[in-house]
Design a protein around this motif. Sequence first.
Motif, PDB file in Angstrom:
ATOM      1  N   ARG A  30       0.825  -1.218   0.000  1.00 12.75           N
ATOM      2  CA  ARG A  30       0.000   0.000   0.000  1.00 12.75           C
ATOM      3  C   ARG A  30       0.853   1.260   0.000  1.00 12.75           C
ATOM      4  N   ALA A  62       1.759   1.883  -3.531  1.00 13.90           N
ATOM      5  CA  ALA A  62       0.588   2.322  -4.287  1.00 13.90           C
ATOM      6  C   ALA A  62       0.241   3.780  -3.979  1.00 13.90           C
ATOM      7  N   ASP A  92      -3.689   4.224 -15.320  1.00 12.50           N
ATOM      8  CA  ASP A  92      -4.338   4.044 -14.033  1.00 12.50           C
ATOM      9  C   ASP A  92      -3.298   3.707 -12.961  1.00 12.50           C
ATOM     10  N   ARG A 107      -3.444   2.062 -10.242  1.00 11.77           N
ATOM     11  CA  ARG A 107      -3.492   0.673  -9.795  1.00 11.77           C
ATOM     12  C   ARG A 107      -2.764  -0.233 -10.777  1.00 11.77           C
ATOM     13  N   THR A 108      -2.865   0.094 -12.066  1.00 16.80           N
ATOM     14  CA  THR A 108      -2.141  -0.683 -13.074  1.00 16.80           C
ATOM     15  C   THR A 108      -0.636  -0.497 -12.914  1.00 16.80           C
ATOM     16  N   SER A 124       1.004   0.291 -10.188  1.00 16.75           N
ATOM     17  CA  SER A 124       1.429  -0.390  -8.964  1.00 16.75           C
ATOM     18  C   SER A 124       1.544  -1.890  -9.176  1.00 16.75           C
ATOM     19  N   ARG A 125       0.569  -2.476  -9.827  1.00 15.87           N
ATOM     20  CA  ARG A 125       0.589  -3.927 -10.047  1.00 15.87           C
ATOM     21  C   ARG A 125       1.727  -4.342 -10.955  1.00 15.87           C
TER      22      ARG A 125
END
Length: 204
Positions: A137, A140, A157, A159-160, A162-163
């Motif tokens: 987290r 992120a 994005d 989240r993309t 970070s992943r």
Amino acid sequence: MPRSLEQPAAKRGRPGYDQDSVLNVAVQVFNKYGYDATSMGTLAHNLGISKSAIYHHVPSKGELLRLALDQALVPLEAIGEDERALTGTAEERLEFILRSTIRVLIERRPFVTLLLRLRGNTEIERTALDRRRAVDRQVAELVVKAQEEGSLRRDIDPRTISRLLFGTINSVVEWYRPGGPVTAAEVEENAIRMMLDGVHSRNR
């Protein structure tokens, strides 16, 4: 001083073990067979000692798992508490965390491998996964802050991003081998440049 896991007077000629050496063998066995499929008998066989010798200092297989996971989680958590992870621009903090994480993954590869393969079947595993998610987290959140600062692209994005960062870094434990043609320092530098150059803002 390390505690021996076998009495020095044993007549079988087996070597003694301290807690660190037991953990090193245990994590290899857990990674090979899976934690659930590994019995204390299997551990004893791979250590070359009796089960009672293991129980003399480690009360359970679960305790071995907890100690092994701490070998990965404690240094990963320490990264986020470092001053360099808490001060400076979001981009600087993000790069520090990513670089430091790669180093931990390489230095403690067997233990991180075990962490990444957890299924959450026990309370110890679920606690470890919660700790790992807390580390994730922080990265992120820094991605979002770096986008707000304008140092990272906003058309992707967060989240993309970070992943993909997590996926790239975590893959290191699967393919990197010490002594190979690429050094640990080269892996770190190449990974950072590949990951961050691709998401840097074009307005920089």
